[in-house]
Motif scaffolding. Structure first.
Motif, PDB file in Angstrom:
ATOM      1  N   SER A   1      14.216   2.130  11.064  1.00  0.00           N
ATOM      2  CA  SER A   1      13.029   2.661  10.382  1.00  0.00           C
ATOM      3  C   SER A   1      12.038   3.265  11.366  1.00  0.00           C
ATOM      4  N   VAL A   2      11.929   2.691  12.557  1.00  0.00           N
ATOM      5  CA  VAL A   2      11.014   3.206  13.574  1.00  0.00           C
ATOM      6  C   VAL A   2      11.463   4.582  14.046  1.00  0.00           C
ATOM      7  N   ALA A   3      12.761   4.706  14.359  1.00  0.00           N
ATOM      8  CA  ALA A   3      13.279   5.987  14.846  1.00  0.00           C
ATOM      9  C   ALA A   3      13.102   7.087  13.801  1.00  0.00           C
ATOM     10  N   ILE A   4      13.368   6.775  12.541  1.00  0.00           N
ATOM     11  CA  ILE A   4      13.267   7.790  11.491  1.00  0.00           C
ATOM     12  C   ILE A   4      11.807   8.110  11.192  1.00  0.00           C
ATOM     13  N   ALA A   5      10.927   7.128  11.252  1.00  0.00           N
ATOM     14  CA  ALA A   5       9.503   7.393  11.036  1.00  0.00           C
ATOM     15  C   ALA A   5       8.969   8.346  12.099  1.00  0.00           C
ATOM     16  N   GLU A   6       9.374   8.148  13.342  1.00  0.00           N
ATOM     17  CA  GLU A   6       8.937   9.038  14.410  1.00  0.00           C
ATOM     18  C   GLU A   6       9.474  10.453  14.198  1.00  0.00           C
ATOM     19  N   GLU A   7      10.723  10.561  13.775  1.00  0.00           N
ATOM     20  CA  GLU A   7      11.307  11.867  13.506  1.00  0.00           C
ATOM     21  C   GLU A   7      10.601  12.557  12.341  1.00  0.00           C
ATOM     22  N   LEU A   8      10.287  11.795  11.303  1.00  0.00           N
ATOM     23  CA  LEU A   8       9.612  12.359  10.141  1.00  0.00           C
ATOM     24  C   LEU A   8       8.210  12.825  10.515  1.00  0.00           C
ATOM     25  N   ARG A   9       7.509  12.055  11.327  1.00  0.00           N
ATOM     26  CA  ARG A   9       6.178  12.453  11.796  1.00  0.00           C
ATOM     27  C   ARG A   9       6.250  13.777  12.542  1.00  0.00           C
ATOM     28  N   GLN A  10       7.250  13.908  13.410  1.00  0.00           N
ATOM     29  CA  GLN A  10       7.381  15.134  14.196  1.00  0.00           C
ATOM     30  C   GLN A  10       7.658  16.343  13.303  1.00  0.00           C
ATOM     31  N   ARG A  11       8.510  16.164  12.321  1.00  0.00           N
ATOM     32  CA  ARG A  11       8.877  17.287  11.458  1.00  0.00           C
ATOM     33  C   ARG A  11       7.737  17.714  10.538  1.00  0.00           C
ATOM     34  N   LEU A  12       6.908  16.761  10.127  1.00  0.00           N
ATOM     35  CA  LEU A  12       5.847  17.063   9.169  1.00  0.00           C
ATOM     36  C   LEU A  12       4.528  17.441   9.820  1.00  0.00           C
ATOM     37  N   SER A  13       4.389  17.215  11.122  1.00  0.00           N
ATOM     38  CA  SER A  13       3.094  17.410  11.776  1.00  0.00           C
ATOM     39  C   SER A  13       2.646  18.865  11.750  1.00  0.00           C
ATOM     40  N   GLY A  14       3.583  19.798  11.685  1.00  0.00           N
ATOM     41  CA  GLY A  14       3.193  21.203  11.598  1.00  0.00           C
ATOM     42  C   GLY A  14       2.502  21.539  10.294  1.00  0.00           C
ATOM     43  N   ASP A  15       2.970  20.906   9.207  1.00  0.00           N
ATOM     44  CA  ASP A  15       2.367  21.135   7.890  1.00  0.00           C
ATOM     45  C   ASP A  15       1.121  20.287   7.678  1.00  0.00           C
TER      46      ASP A  15
ATOM     47  N   GLN B   1       0.799  -1.215   0.000  1.00  0.00           N
ATOM     48  CA  GLN B   1       0.000   0.000   0.000  1.00  0.00           C
ATOM     49  C   GLN B   1       0.837   1.274   0.000  1.00  0.00           C
ATOM     50  N   ALA B   2       2.160   1.147   0.070  1.00  0.00           N
ATOM     51  CA  ALA B   2       3.027   2.319   0.135  1.00  0.00           C
ATOM     52  C   ALA B   2       3.075   3.053  -1.203  1.00  0.00           C
ATOM     53  N   ASP B   3       3.005   4.393  -1.135  1.00  0.00           N
ATOM     54  CA  ASP B   3       3.173   5.217  -2.328  1.00  0.00           C
ATOM     55  C   ASP B   3       4.644   5.539  -2.555  1.00  0.00           C
ATOM     56  N   LEU B   4       5.392   5.720  -1.475  1.00  0.00           N
ATOM     57  CA  LEU B   4       6.833   5.961  -1.537  1.00  0.00           C
ATOM     58  C   LEU B   4       7.524   4.976  -0.604  1.00  0.00           C
ATOM     59  N   VAL B   5       8.564   4.315  -1.078  1.00  0.00           N
ATOM     60  CA  VAL B   5       9.326   3.380  -0.266  1.00  0.00           C
ATOM     61  C   VAL B   5      10.768   3.866  -0.206  1.00  0.00           C
ATOM     62  N   LEU B   6      11.269   4.059   1.007  1.00  0.00           N
ATOM     63  CA  LEU B   6      12.625   4.552   1.216  1.00  0.00           C
ATOM     64  C   LEU B   6      13.392   3.568   2.085  1.00  0.00           C
ATOM     65  N   ASP B   7      14.608   3.267   1.682  1.00  0.00           N
ATOM     66  CA  ASP B   7      15.439   2.259   2.336  1.00  0.00           C
ATOM     67  C   ASP B   7      16.436   2.948   3.262  1.00  0.00           C
ATOM     68  N   VAL B   8      16.391   2.631   4.563  1.00  0.00           N
ATOM     69  CA  VAL B   8      17.318   3.250   5.521  1.00  0.00           C
ATOM     70  C   VAL B   8      18.366   2.263   6.007  1.00  0.00           C
ATOM     71  N   ARG B   9      18.583   1.197   5.269  1.00  0.00           N
ATOM     72  CA  ARG B   9      19.572   0.204   5.687  1.00  0.00           C
ATOM     73  C   ARG B   9      21.009   0.660   5.469  1.00  0.00           C
ATOM     74  N   PHE B  10      21.215   1.867   4.945  1.00  0.00           N
ATOM     75  CA  PHE B  10      22.569   2.398   4.796  1.00  0.00           C
ATOM     76  C   PHE B  10      23.117   2.893   6.135  1.00  0.00           C
ATOM     77  N   LEU B  11      22.259   2.984   7.152  1.00  0.00           N
ATOM     78  CA  LEU B  11      22.687   3.464   8.466  1.00  0.00           C
ATOM     79  C   LEU B  11      23.162   2.313   9.348  1.00  0.00           C
ATOM     80  N   PRO B  12      24.064   2.573  10.288  1.00  0.00           N
ATOM     81  CA  PRO B  12      24.487   1.537  11.231  1.00  0.00           C
ATOM     82  C   PRO B  12      23.305   0.958  11.986  1.00  0.00           C
ATOM     83  N   ASN B  13      23.338  -0.340  12.232  1.00  0.00           N
ATOM     84  CA  ASN B  13      22.193  -1.053  12.789  1.00  0.00           C
ATOM     85  C   ASN B  13      22.328  -1.211  14.305  1.00  0.00           C
ATOM     86  N   PRO B  14      21.410  -0.635  15.086  1.00  0.00           N
ATOM     87  CA  PRO B  14      21.459  -0.806  16.547  1.00  0.00           C
ATOM     88  C   PRO B  14      21.320  -2.254  16.998  1.00  0.00           C
TER      89      PRO B  14
END
Length: 287
Positions: free
Chosen positions: A259-273, A181-194
C-alpha cells in the motif's frame, strides 16, 4: 453580505481527549484566527468585531463546557450562516477505549465527571454533544491517529489556500482497521507480498527495492492506471458538488509494503493535476 465581509468559520467540537486542541493549533498554523472555548452565543458578535479586517478565517472550539448554552449552538450557527458567512462544523470523536486510555496516560479526570469515573464522564459528554455531532460537516475519528496525522488531516481539509479539492492519498493495513475518514477504500492485497521475501521484509514501500518489487508488474500498472482514471473522473464531480477534500485509502495486510509503494506512485501520477496532493502512511511504523 459582500464577499469582502464574509468569513470562513470553522467550529471545532467533539469529545474531551479526541484532539480538539491539536485541531485548533493546526488551523492557527495555516492562518486562522483561533479562539478556544468561546461561548457560542458570542459568535455573531465575534464576526461583527472581525469586520472587514485581516481576520477572514476564524476557528473556535465549542464543546460540552458550554453547559446550558450548548443547546443554542444550532440556532446560532444558522443565524451566522443566514447573514452570509461560510460556517463548517468539525466534530472530533474517538472510541471509548481510546479516550479512557488517553485520560489514564495523562492522569486527568474527565471534566464532566470530576468525582466519578472517566467512563461516566464520556457517557455524559456523548449525550450532551449528540445534536452537535449530527450537525457536523465532517466527523474525524482520532482513535488510531497521532497528533501529526490529525494535524495533517485538519490542515488538508480546511486550509484557506484557494485550489481544487484537497486530495489525500493514504496507505494503511487492514490488520489495524479501515480508516473511517476515507472516502474511497481500495484493497491491494491481490498483489504478491514483499513481506515474504527475506531481503525485503524489514523494509517499507518507500525503499526503491520494495517499490520495484510491487510496481514492476503488469497487474500493478493496470491497477494504478485504473485508479488514476477513476480519480480524474471523480474529482471534478466532487468539486462541482462543493466537496473541498477527498481521501483515497489504499490497504494491504500490514500497511508497510504494497500500500505504501502504490500510494507513493499514485501521489506522483496525480500531482500534476492536483498540486495539493498529500500522502500519509498511517501504519508504516507499526509492527
Amino acid at each position: 453580505m459582500s464577499n469582502a465581509l464574509a468569513k470562513h468559520i470553522v467550529v471545532i467540537s467533539g469529545m474531551s481527549g479526541s484532539g480538539k486542541s491539536t485541531a485548533i493549533r493546526a488551523l492557527e498554523d495555516v492562518g486562522f484566527f483561533c479562539i478556544d472555548n468561546l461561548p457560542v452565543l458570542l459568535l455573531p458578535k465575534l464576526t461583527e468585531l472581525a469586520g472587514a479586517g485581516q481576520f477572514e478565517h476564524l476557528a473556535l472550539v465549542v464543546d460540552a463546557r458550554e453547559g446550558i448554552f450548548l443547546h443554542e449552538a444550532p440556532r446560532v450557527l444558522d443565524e451566522v450562516r443566514r447573514v452570509g458567512h461560510h460556517v463548517e462544523v468539525l466534530f472530533l470523536d474517538a472510541s471509548d477505549d481510546s479516550l479512557i486510555r488517553r485520560f489514564s496516560e495523562t492522569r486527568r479526570r474527565h471534566p464532566l465527571a470530576p468525582q466519578g469515573t472517566v467512563a461516566e464522564g464520556i457517557a455524559i459528554e456523548r449525550q450532551r454533544l449528540k445534536d452537535l455531532r449530527e450537525l457536523a460537516d465532517q466527523v474525524i475519528d482520532s482513535s488510531v491517529l497521532n497528533v501529526h496525522d490529525l494535524k495533517r488531516m485538519v490542515q488538508g481539509r480546511f486550509s484557506p489556500e484557494p485550489a481544487s479539492p484537497s486530495l489525500s492519498v493514504m496507505s494503511f493495513g487492514f490488520r489495524h482497521g479501515v480508516p473511517p475518514q476515507a472516502d474511497l477504500v481500495l484493497d491491494v492485497r491481490f498483489l504478491p507480498n514483499p513481506y515474504f521475501v527475506p531481503e525485503l521484509k524489514g523494509l517499507t514501500g518507500r525503499d526503491s527495492r520494495v517499490s520495484a518489487y510491487v510496481l514492476d508488474r503488469e497487474e500493478t500498472q493496470q491497477f494504478v492506471d485504473k485508479v488514476v482514471d477513476l480519480c480524474r473522473f471523480l474529482f471534478p464531480r466532487y468539486q462541482k458538488e462543493g466537496k473541498a477534500y477527498l481521501t483515497v485509502a489504499l490497504g494491504c495486510t500490514g500497511g508497510k509494503h504494497r500500500s505504501v509503494a502504490i500510494a507513493e506512485e499514485l501521489r506522483q501520477r496525480l500531482s500534476g493535476d492536483h498540486p495539493r496532493v498529500q500522502v500519509w502512511h498511517r501504519d508504516i511504523e507499526k509492527e
